[in-house]
Design an enzyme around this catalytic site. Structure first.
Site, short mmCIF file in Angstrom:
data_model
loop_
_atom_site.label_atom_id
_atom_site.label_comp_id
_atom_site.label_asym_id
_atom_site.label_seq_id
_atom_site.Cartn_x
_atom_site.Cartn_y
_atom_site.Cartn_z
N ASP A 1 0.78 -1.26 0.00
CA ASP A 1 0.00 0.00 0.00
C ASP A 1 0.81 1.29 0.00
O ASP A 1 0.48 2.24 0.74
CB ASP A 1 -0.96 0.00 1.20
CG ASP A 1 -1.97 -1.14 1.16
OD1 ASP A 1 -1.93 -1.95 0.22
OD2 ASP A 1 -2.79 -1.23 2.09
N LYS B 1 -6.83 -4.96 -3.14
CA LYS B 1 -7.55 -5.56 -2.00
C LYS B 1 -8.53 -4.55 -1.42
O LYS B 1 -8.37 -3.35 -1.62
CB LYS B 1 -6.57 -6.05 -0.94
CG LYS B 1 -5.76 -4.94 -0.34
CD LYS B 1 -4.73 -5.47 0.64
CE LYS B 1 -3.93 -4.35 1.24
NZ LYS B 1 -4.72 -3.35 1.97
N CYS C 1 -1.96 -2.62 7.73
CA CYS C 1 -1.87 -3.60 6.64
C CYS C 1 -0.57 -4.40 6.64
O CYS C 1 -0.57 -5.58 6.31
CB CYS C 1 -2.11 -2.92 5.30
SG CYS C 1 -3.84 -2.42 5.12
C1 VGL Z 1 -4.67 0.73 5.67
C2 VGL Z 1 -6.18 1.73 7.08
C3 VGL Z 1 -7.19 1.49 6.18
C4 VGL Z 1 -3.26 0.31 5.40
C5 VGL Z 1 -5.68 0.48 4.77
O1 VGL Z 1 -2.87 0.19 4.23
O2 VGL Z 1 -2.52 0.10 6.38
N1 VGL Z 1 -4.93 1.34 6.82
N2 VGL Z 1 -6.94 0.87 5.03
#
Ligand code: VGL
Ligand code: ZN
Length: 211
Positions: free
Chosen positions: A16, A114, A159
């Site tokens: 991410d 995802k 994540c």
């Molecule tokens: C994430 C919060 C919400 C992440 C993803 O990538 O850590 N954190 N969605």
């Protein structure tokens, strides 16, 4: 071992590294953009490089804006437990969902999206938050005979943490690259706690200089 001599069963997983998680983004993580340089130096040495993208529809269950009266960081009960609520982030097709421009995408073989279903969040690169629905990543890595995973990206305490936890549970040897991760740290101390828990569960925590 120098980073250009990784073994064939080693993969790099970049979690991410997207605009919304970097300074200026809607769910900005301190210094999120600073890890790109470290990752760019490491990725070309790995035979397998996978990058994930958080990739939500606008009506996603994790957005506080979709729960009247709720604020980011509140939580709500959902079918698979408690869902922590976030500001809108990584909406499919938006600039915020793109990889941070500092990330060199050339060495990335697989981009895995995802959190794509409205009614189900996904923190882990391996399973959706119901802890049952697989993303397909385990099958991909197994077919390529990957047994060692080096994990970097955002967020250390969300994540990255859930991806590491699932990877260990699935039997991978896991190394977290400490200078190539950054966390939300909400509440304060959760990054430290996440690192301690990952270590206690069998992950190696190391710096890029030591790879
Ligand atoms: C994430 C919060 C919400 C992440 C993803 O990538 O850590 N954190 N969605
Ligand atoms: Zn998300």
């Amino acid at each position: 071992m120098a980073s250009n001599e990784r073994a064939g069963n080693e993969a790099l997983l970049i979690v991410d590294l997207q605009n919304d998680f970097c300074p200026g983004g809607s769910l900005a993580v301190d210094e999120g953009d600073r890890i790109a340089e470290v990752i760019n130096g490491l990725a070309p040495g790995f035979p397998v490089v996978v990058a994930t993208k958080d990739w939500h529809p606008p009506d996603h269950i994790s957005f506080a804006s979709n729960h009247p009266g709720k604020e980011p960081f509140d939580s709500v009960p959902v079918s698979y437990g408690e869902q922590l609520l976030w500001p809108d982030h990584c909406v499919q097709g938006t600039r915020g969902a793109k990889f941070h421009p500092s990330l060199d995408q050339k060495p990335v073989q697989l981009v895995l999206h995802k959190g794509t279903r409205s009614d189900l969040d996904s923190y882990s690169a391996f399973f959706e938050n119901d802890h049952k629905t697989p993303t397909g990543l385990d099958g991909y890595l197994r077919e390529l005979q990957v047994t060692y995973l080096y994990i970097c990206g955002i967020a250390t305490d969300v994540c990255v943490f859930y991806s590491v936890t699932d990877a260990l549970r699935l039997g991978y040897e896991v190394t977290v690259i400490e200078d190539a991760v950054r966390g939300v740290d909400q509440p304060a101390g959760s990054v430290e706690k996440a690192l301690d828990t990952m270590r206690a569960n069998g992950a190696t925590i190391t710096s890029s200089a030591e790879l």
